[in-house]
Design an enzyme around this catalytic site. Structure first.
Site, short mmCIF file in Angstrom:
data_model
loop_
_atom_site.label_atom_id
_atom_site.label_comp_id
_atom_site.label_asym_id
_atom_site.label_seq_id
_atom_site.Cartn_x
_atom_site.Cartn_y
_atom_site.Cartn_z
N ALA A 137 0.84 -1.20 0.00
CA ALA A 137 0.00 0.00 0.00
C ALA A 137 0.87 1.25 0.00
O ALA A 137 0.48 2.31 0.46
CB ALA A 137 -0.92 -0.01 1.21
N GLY B 298 1.41 1.19 -5.06
CA GLY B 298 0.20 0.42 -4.77
C GLY B 298 -1.00 1.33 -4.53
O GLY B 298 -2.09 1.11 -5.08
N ASP C 72 -0.93 -4.69 3.14
CA ASP C 72 0.46 -4.32 3.43
C ASP C 72 0.90 -5.02 4.72
O ASP C 72 0.07 -5.38 5.55
CB ASP C 72 0.59 -2.79 3.58
CG ASP C 72 2.01 -2.30 3.33
OD1 ASP C 72 2.27 -1.75 2.24
OD2 ASP C 72 2.87 -2.49 4.22
N ARG D 218 13.94 1.85 -5.37
CA ARG D 218 15.33 2.29 -5.39
C ARG D 218 15.47 3.73 -4.92
O ARG D 218 14.52 4.51 -4.98
CB ARG D 218 15.97 2.10 -6.77
CG ARG D 218 15.28 2.79 -7.91
CD ARG D 218 15.99 2.44 -9.21
NE ARG D 218 15.26 2.93 -10.35
CZ ARG D 218 15.83 3.19 -11.52
NH1 ARG D 218 17.12 3.01 -11.68
NH2 ARG D 218 15.10 3.62 -12.52
N ARG E 65 17.76 -0.90 -10.55
CA ARG E 65 16.65 -1.76 -10.14
C ARG E 65 17.18 -3.13 -9.71
O ARG E 65 16.62 -3.78 -8.83
CB ARG E 65 15.66 -1.91 -11.29
CG ARG E 65 14.95 -0.60 -11.67
CD ARG E 65 14.11 -0.79 -12.92
NE ARG E 65 13.35 0.40 -13.30
CZ ARG E 65 13.79 1.33 -14.14
NH1 ARG E 65 14.99 1.24 -14.67
NH2 ARG E 65 13.02 2.36 -14.47
N ASN F 161 13.72 -8.07 -2.45
CA ASN F 161 12.43 -8.19 -3.12
C ASN F 161 12.09 -9.62 -3.57
O ASN F 161 10.92 -10.00 -3.60
CB ASN F 161 12.35 -7.21 -4.29
CG ASN F 161 12.16 -5.78 -3.81
OD1 ASN F 161 12.04 -5.55 -2.61
ND2 ASN F 161 12.13 -4.82 -4.72
N VAL G 281 4.95 -5.97 -10.29
CA VAL G 281 5.48 -4.61 -10.44
C VAL G 281 6.83 -4.44 -9.74
O VAL G 281 7.71 -3.72 -10.22
CB VAL G 281 4.46 -3.57 -9.87
CG1 VAL G 281 4.95 -2.15 -10.05
CG2 VAL G 281 3.09 -3.74 -10.55
N ASP H 160 7.11 2.40 -19.48
CA ASP H 160 8.21 2.91 -20.30
C ASP H 160 7.69 3.51 -21.60
O ASP H 160 8.22 4.51 -22.10
CB ASP H 160 9.22 1.78 -20.58
CG ASP H 160 9.78 1.18 -19.29
OD1 ASP H 160 9.83 1.92 -18.29
OD2 ASP H 160 10.12 -0.01 -19.28
N ARG I 167 6.30 6.89 -20.95
CA ARG I 167 7.41 7.86 -20.82
C ARG I 167 8.00 8.17 -22.19
O ARG I 167 8.41 9.32 -22.47
CB ARG I 167 8.48 7.29 -19.88
CG ARG I 167 8.01 7.29 -18.44
CD ARG I 167 9.03 6.68 -17.49
NE ARG I 167 8.61 6.90 -16.10
CZ ARG I 167 8.99 6.16 -15.08
NH1 ARG I 167 9.81 5.13 -15.27
NH2 ARG I 167 8.57 6.43 -13.86
N HIS J 224 13.05 -4.10 -18.39
CA HIS J 224 12.70 -2.86 -17.70
C HIS J 224 13.89 -2.41 -16.85
O HIS J 224 13.90 -2.54 -15.63
CB HIS J 224 11.46 -3.11 -16.83
CG HIS J 224 11.02 -1.92 -16.04
ND1 HIS J 224 10.60 -0.75 -16.62
CD2 HIS J 224 10.93 -1.72 -14.70
CE1 HIS J 224 10.29 0.11 -15.68
NE2 HIS J 224 10.48 -0.45 -14.50
#
Ligand code: NAI
Length: 308
Positions: A8, A12, A32, A82, A88, A95, A118, A148, A151, A175
């Protein structure tokens, strides 16, 4: 349509907000690990319902997966983002453990769920979910290319001095700052190739700015971005919920497509009620083929850090 969003935090909560505002889901559950955090975000968001005109019911839960039971779609944003200067890939240690555990818990309570991954490094996290859950490959979608590409379109419109709605373009590949492959050759302004308006040098600059789009924001914000990531995830959720059959570049598990196997990486895909319904193979030129191969090597290197 019941949607669960795990994590959250910034992305999220942004995703939950966009899903609710678009009003296509009956229920969004935010979950969460931080005590009370998801409940607080859910309550805050619900108090925008009368102002923003949505009927989606948003609830929060501290790590109680029974609340997520029967979810059609679940989004995994849990983990750490990050900080400026980080890649990443550096997030993998923490993670990977979180994503594996969260995916297992989600599937236990919603065996038919479609997962949208994600958390970063996203392609490797998507691959991890493939390797550890046994879900069908159409039910696992990595979100990166949708963001991406948004963007990329932003940068193209800026260079073209054109409205963003007149611009189309797509980013495939991994990514990551080095892995993204913005397809400048196929980008268009009102169906006209953008090379008609921009020099090769300017187009290369657009591609470079796109690739470091996330890093640019991380430097400005002190942490990674959330509005565009949340919007990109909500667009995928909507495509599934409304069976839109829209094409987004997504991290998909490849079995020979684009000459690649045993990898999850960004390729164009049709997204509808069955999740990632079809991988679209576009004709790449030799330079683009070389770039996607190089990108895949980078993703595979990161995958090699997983303890499978
Ligand atoms: P954040 O720190 O704001 O939120 C992450 C949330 O996950 C926190 O609230 C934390 O308590 C929660 N969490 C941690 N472990 C958990 C667990 N085991 N179970 C449930 N919740 C848990 O981070 P932010 O900015 O929302 O980013 C989330 C992730 O998404 C990061 O890994 C970031 O790198 C990634 N990201 C990916 C993008 C993409 O395009 N794929 C774009 C932007 C961010």
């Amino acid at each position: 349509m019941k949607v669960t969003v795990v994590g959250a935090g910034a992305v999220g909560a942004s995703c939950a907000e966009y899903v609710a505002i678009k009003n296509f889901a009956s229920e969004v559950v935010l979950l969460d690990i931080k005590e009370g955090y998801a409940e607080g975000k859910a309550m805050d968001l619900m108090q925008t319902a009368s102002l923003n005109g949505f009927d989606t019911k948003i609830t929060g839960s501290t790590n109680d997966y029974s609340k997520t039971a029967g979810s059609d779609v679940a989004v995994i944003t849990s983990g750490i983002p990050r900080k400026p200067g980080m890649t990443r890939e550096e997030l993998i240690g923490i993670n990977a453990g979180i994503v594996k555990e969260v995916a297992g818990n989600l599937i236990k309570h919603s065996p038919d769920v479609t997962l949208i991954v994600v958390s970063n490094p996203m392609d490797t996290m998507t691959y991890l979910v493939h390797k550890t859950t046994g879900l069908l490959k159409n039910k696992i979608i990595g979100m990166g290319g949708a963001l991406d590409s948004a963007r990329f379109k932003y940068r193209l419109a800026e260079a073209l001095e054109a409205p963003i709605s007149d611009v189309d373009g797509m980013v495939i590949g991994g990514h990551s700052d080095t892995g993204m492959v913005p397809l400048t050759r196929l980008a268009t302004r009102n169906s006209v190739p953008v090379s008609a308006f921009l020099s090769e040098e300017r187009l290369n600059q657009v591609a470079e700015d796109t690739k470091v789009g996330g890093a640019t924001l991380t430097k400005l914000l002190g942490t990674s971005a959330w509005y565009a990531p949340g919007a990109a995830v909500s667009a995928l959720v909507q495509a599934i919920a409304c069976d839109q059959k829209k094409i987004f570049p997504c991290s998909a598990f490849l079995e020979g497509e684009y000459g690649l196997s045993d990898i999850s990486i960004g390729v164009p895909a049709v997204i509808g009620k069955d999740g990632l319904e079809k991988i679209v193979e576009i004709q790449l030129d030799e330079a683009e083929k070389a770039k996607i191969q190089e990108s895949a090597e980078g993703v595979k290197k990161t995958n090699g850090l997983l303890e499978l």
